[in-house]
Design an enzyme around this catalytic site. Sequence first.
Site, PDB file in Angstrom:
ATOM      1  N   ASP A 123      70.449 114.448 -24.115  1.00 55.50           N
ATOM      2  CA  ASP A 123      71.140 115.416 -23.549  1.00 55.50           C
ATOM      3  C   ASP A 123      70.831 114.831 -22.350  1.00 55.50           C
ATOM      4  O   ASP A 123      70.017 114.590 -21.170  1.00 55.50           O
ATOM      5  CB  ASP A 123      71.257 116.859 -24.213  1.00 55.50           C
ATOM      6  CG  ASP A 123      71.267 116.753 -25.503  1.00 55.50           C
ATOM      7  OD1 ASP A 123      71.871 116.254 -25.792  1.00 55.50           O
ATOM      8  OD2 ASP A 123      70.378 118.083 -25.795  1.00 55.50           O
ATOM      9  N   ASP A 167      69.256 121.563 -27.871  1.00 57.99           N
ATOM     10  CA  ASP A 167      69.153 122.404 -27.313  1.00 57.99           C
ATOM     11  C   ASP A 167      69.941 123.367 -27.988  1.00 57.99           C
ATOM     12  O   ASP A 167      69.457 124.811 -28.177  1.00 57.99           O
ATOM     13  CB  ASP A 167      69.880 122.843 -26.023  1.00 57.99           C
ATOM     14  CG  ASP A 167      70.533 122.686 -25.591  1.00 57.99           C
ATOM     15  OD1 ASP A 167      71.375 122.007 -26.381  1.00 57.99           O
ATOM     16  OD2 ASP A 167      70.899 122.491 -24.416  1.00 57.99           O
ATOM     17  N   ASP A 208      72.122 121.471 -33.094  1.00 58.50           N
ATOM     18  CA  ASP A 208      71.516 119.926 -32.785  1.00 58.50           C
ATOM     19  C   ASP A 208      71.270 120.072 -34.339  1.00 58.50           C
ATOM     20  O   ASP A 208      70.072 118.665 -33.588  1.00 58.50           O
ATOM     21  CB  ASP A 208      70.954 119.763 -31.317  1.00 58.50           C
ATOM     22  CG  ASP A 208      71.939 119.707 -29.982  1.00 58.50           C
ATOM     23  OD1 ASP A 208      72.712 118.827 -30.254  1.00 58.50           O
ATOM     24  OD2 ASP A 208      72.470 119.757 -29.353  1.00 58.50           O
TER      25      ASP A 208
END
Length: 983
Positions: A419, A721, A725
């Site tokens: 990310d 997070d 996900d």
Amino acid sequence: MGSYIEEFTEVKAKNSSEEALQRWRKACWLVKNRKRRFRFTANLSKRFEVREIQKSNQEKLRIAVLVSQAALSFIQGISYTVPEAVKGAGFEICADELGSIVEGHNLSKLKVYGGVEGIADKLSTSLNNGISVSEDLLNRRREIFGINKFAEIPAKGFWIFVWEALQDTTLMILAVCALVSLIVGIATEGWPKGAHDGLGIVASILLVVFVTATSDYKQSLQFKDLDKEKKKITVQVTRNGYRQKISIFDLLPGDIVHLAMGDQVPTDGLFVSVQDGSCKMLVTTVGMRTQWGKLMATLSEGGDDETPLQVKLNGVATIIGKIGLFFALVTFAVLVQGLFSRKMIERSHWSLSGDDALEMLEYFAIAVTIVVVAVPEGLPLAVTLSLAFAMKKMMNDKALVRHLAACETMGSATTICSDKTGTLTTNRMTVVKACICGKVKEVSNSMTSSVFCSDFSDSVVRMLMKSIFTNTGGEIVTSKEEKIEILGTPTEAALLDFGLFLGGDFQAERQASKLVKVEPFNSVKKRMGVVLELPGGGFQAHCKGGSEIILSACNKVLNSNGEVTPLDETSINILEDTIEQFASEALRTLCLAYKDIGSDFSAENPIPFEGYILIGIVGIKDPLRPGVKESVAICRSAGITVRMVTGDNINTAKAIARECGILTDDGIAIEGPEFRVKSEEELHELIPKLQVMARSSPMDKHTLVKHLRSTFEEVVAVTGDGTNDAPALHEADIGLAMGISGTEVAKESADVIILDDNFSTIVTVAKWGRSVYVNIQKFVQFQLTVNVVALIVNFSSACLTGNAPLTAVQLLWVNMIMDTLGALALATEPPNDDLMKRSPVGRKGNFISNVMWRNILAQSVYQFVVIWYLQTSGKTVFNLDGPDSDLILNTLIFNSFVFCQVFNEISSRDMDKINVFEGILENYIFVLVLSCTALFQIIIVEFLGTFANTHPLTWQQWAASILLGFLGMPVAAAVKMIPVGSR
């Protein structure tokens, strides 16, 4: 051996089938101590028990609901009497009564008590302000309702590990041998002379058992500490009118808990208020009275799945064990045949003396000890030891490993899908630019709100503040110290802080209109929306999100006078250029918009998403984390490809990716919607060059990970997070959840939790993973060398000379050097920077590499030549004669063999480098193990000769033994210069 090990490769790093786990365990039939070998692996029968109990509890819950409904009239007819102790503490309901309401989902009973408000009153709490935090009141609450902790299985004590170490089949056989030796020896030679051999074996067994138990006990303590870390979960509650974070273990009945998507709270309770994606809950039951507590009371940990290395090394141990068993049987047969041949020559073969019986017993003990040495029980256990050591050290480096296999697998990672926000960047966001009414303005701490707002009418500023404060998942609260605190995601916090900068009042704005509907931010839609009921009547919708997405839903814009004007093509082009300009400066851009939707809106309907009036665009700065650029460069040199997967605008993503070195000139950046429509053939061509995916959804990330693993056979680590996900984290070889910004669902789906959300920590995890892999290789190389030499020496000596130079006691000592002590020394080497200068092993890499076979072969040949030379020429070289010459020679052989292992252990510190002394003093465990080995060897030879069948040596003989051991190091160094195939 390689083809045999391949049979075990169906056991994966994660998500292996139970059939595969059962199959490989059955294949490992030659195990000395099953309790120890499989201690840190999955308890499959316990897992089955867990599932059965969960099914049973679900059925019990269903029956409880039916029974409570059927007996409703009876229940309502009975009045509840509050126990005196509960009344005296200031409450009007007891824990059991609360449990009966929640566990039975008894809405009618809840109604009798006045609903959630009534229960709150009886619990002496406020739905708005929560419970009082005075210590006296908290203690009374704990006494009446209990604490939120669950009954845990007590940890095993040290003596349990001693008992389990004694379960070793070969040690038990040796203990029987020792007992028989004592009986026969004392009967024939008297006390104490006849007891020496038996007591020597007993002492060796006890030494092995206590060293093994100590090592295993320390490992268990490390795992216990890690389990405690895994359970450190905090939740947000309101107490004394202030919102604050507390541990889940501090929750009490009466607490008002704030929950968002992905949160975990192991209590029972009642919902106070609910919005889409978030809610407030009144805690009613804690600890062992909760559904979770009752389940935990019946279960123990099922354990981690065994790691691929554990499985492979169990395969190696089984193969070598079979070979050792064969050699042991042949050695015993040859030695016994030699005894009877001598007796035939002496014509005493029809009689069997006590000495003959003791000799046969010694032969049997040697054969059993060969099995002890040959079955390398330490191989799979060394994996656990190394992983436990690495996991403990990684905690200090801000990485919590949840599954053993992840630490090992991370060393083979070839790709990291990261990310952007919070991982590559600091996640400390601030609004630094804004485009309001078509005018771009910078925002800085030195600027006042009056200066910033000087070009806009009050109505524009009011609408901007209204949109910021009502369309948010965050909150502004006052702390105990009367300080303003902003709660929420970094993006929400940045916007709320901007609203305060404008002079807004969060609470006043929230109370000015009623919130009718909330559609929380969604990583697929990339927007958030709310509907407000206005004081004067009618409804108003507000939305914010990805700039190009919100802009596409707007057909009007506010001008600086607060008037609504049409959004023509020229204006749209200017705004798009502004968005692109913000993005090229690595700013995250968000649009805010609103629309009046009349008076007939229903909360059941979705919020409309067209015809909006644009309020403005904000540019949010999220600086790159220090050290990220260097960490990405380290990954590149280590052969690990870093890919950025983000929900941001593609220009923002590309700017950040270039800044940290992810996006190169020949790399490809693509948006999620474009990626989704690619065919399989196009994806096959695209993915190897793909470095940035912007505007991605969780499913885009999942699809990318799946293709990388299945099509390109990459070993993939992926960060995440959010709750959405979880599929990608689960699909990846290594799921990395963010410890600060991650939801509990994301953490539960992950294999490693990055406690500081930092990309540099991910690189550290990769380095530790490689260290684990290489350390196990070093240990395997060392142990296989000892295995090969010990087997060949005893077997060849038995065949050619009729006796074995290494006795049972001596072999047990050698076994401890190569097993527990060897694992401690080599499997706990800390990582070095050179590990990140070589290519990753990947999915198809051979564990026992050509380099290892080269080193094993060279050392085995050297050590065998040394031992064989001493056997055949030792008496001549050292001028040995007299009655003790055989004993002295065998002591020399034993001593030289042990020092060959000591110096080979040093040579094994690096399988490629000639300089193996670099950093040796930094590993105190290694130095301590070597020192203890050498010291105890001196004690065995010089002082324990009666029990260990040794004779004190002269200083010249000691020097020769040590020199012969040391000469193995230049041999190892010379061999390392011989090039072999790939690792």
